[in-house]
Design a protein around this motif. Structure first.
Motif, short mmCIF file in Angstrom:
data_model
loop_
_atom_site.label_atom_id
_atom_site.label_comp_id
_atom_site.label_asym_id
_atom_site.label_seq_id
_atom_site.Cartn_x
_atom_site.Cartn_y
_atom_site.Cartn_z
N CYS A 179 66.89 38.02 7.30
CA CYS A 179 66.56 39.33 6.90
C CYS A 179 67.12 40.43 7.93
O CYS A 179 66.80 40.25 8.96
CB CYS A 179 65.38 39.64 6.56
SG CYS A 179 65.01 41.48 6.40
N VAL A 181 66.40 43.12 8.59
CA VAL A 181 65.11 44.15 9.20
C VAL A 181 64.08 43.33 10.04
O VAL A 181 63.80 43.57 11.04
CB VAL A 181 64.61 44.77 7.92
CG1 VAL A 181 63.37 45.85 8.42
CG2 VAL A 181 65.76 45.60 7.35
N CYS A 182 63.61 42.08 9.36
CA CYS A 182 62.77 41.52 10.04
C CYS A 182 62.91 40.14 10.72
O CYS A 182 62.18 39.47 11.31
CB CYS A 182 61.45 41.62 9.13
SG CYS A 182 61.70 40.40 7.72
N CYS A 204 64.51 40.11 1.05
CA CYS A 204 63.83 39.55 1.91
C CYS A 204 62.72 38.75 1.39
O CYS A 204 62.23 39.12 0.32
CB CYS A 204 63.29 40.63 2.81
SG CYS A 204 62.25 40.05 4.30
N CYS A 210 58.51 43.99 3.40
CA CYS A 210 60.07 44.27 3.78
C CYS A 210 60.99 44.42 2.72
O CYS A 210 61.02 43.71 1.87
CB CYS A 210 60.22 43.12 4.84
SG CYS A 210 61.87 43.55 5.68
#
Ligand SMILES: [Zn+2]
Length: 220
Positions: A179, A181-182, A204, A210
């Protein structure tokens, strides 16, 4: 324990309760309920990757439960009772009941039967009532709730099958991307709404916490 019950635990437990309560009524109600529970038990015992078989068994259970509800409604009407509406106070009360999660462990059967007893007591207030209208309506509510869970599970399994097919077609994509983002792994999903509806994308695995997504790049 305050953790949320996992999906399979929930439908298997609920399916067993429907059979326990439905089995009180002789004839087809009990037969359908018992057969449906057997399909769910078989499905629950399958390995996680046997998605297609699992989905089929759940589908068969759902159709048996549909017949069971039909018989239950008829018996209810034959007893001079009416089916509760979804706004009925008792309907809402039963729907609001949360079952307690339990540990799946080595002593699985004993732990499970203990969980069944506990929930039998919880729902018994309505479903073990001497009042036939109450007991039969309670059975309808619980079965409706179970069938909703089964519908979700079938949908989820169908999505997983789609992913497995995609992995077979694009083995180089077997490793899911991270992912953006995370950093969690991602899973293939299908857009439900918007201009991209029907399109596949990486989402995700932490969704909805998320909302990281990636486009699918061909062959990757
Ligand atoms: Zn993420």
């Amino acid at each position: 324990m305050d953790t949320k019950m996992n999906r399979q635990q929930e439908w298997y437990l609920l399916g067993t309760l429907v059979a326990v309560f439905g089995g009180r009524f002789s004839g087809r109600i009990g037969d359908y309920a018992h057969s449906a529970r057997f399909q769910l038990k078989t499905a629950a015992e399958l390995a996680d990757d046997e998605t297609e078989r699992k989905r089929r068994l759940i589908g068969q259970a759902d159709s048996l439960l549909s017949r069971m509800m039909n018989e239950t409604e008829l018996l209810l009407m034959a007893c001079g009772g009416a089916v509760w509406s979804e706004e009925d106070e008792l309907y809402l009360e039963i729907m609001a009941q949360r079952m307690e999660p339990f540990e799946d462990g080595a002593d699985g059967v004993a732990v499970f039967s203990h969980a069944v007893l506990k929930e039998r007591e919880r729902f018994g207030r309505w479903l073990l009532s001497e009042d036939m209208s109450m007991a039969l309506n309670g059975l309808l509510v619980l079965t409706g709730r179970l069938r909703r869970l089964l519908r979700h599970e079938r949908k989820r399994l169908a999505e997983e099958e789609g992913e497995a097919k995609h992995r077979a077609l694009f083995p180089e994509a077997a490793e899911s991307p991270k992912c953006p983002v995370c950093g969690s792994p991602m899973r293939l999903r299908t857009a439900k709404t918007g201009t991209n509806a029907g399109c596949r994308f990486w989402g995700c695995t932490q969704y909805p916490a998320c909302r990281g997504v990636r486009e699918i790049i061909d062959g990757m």
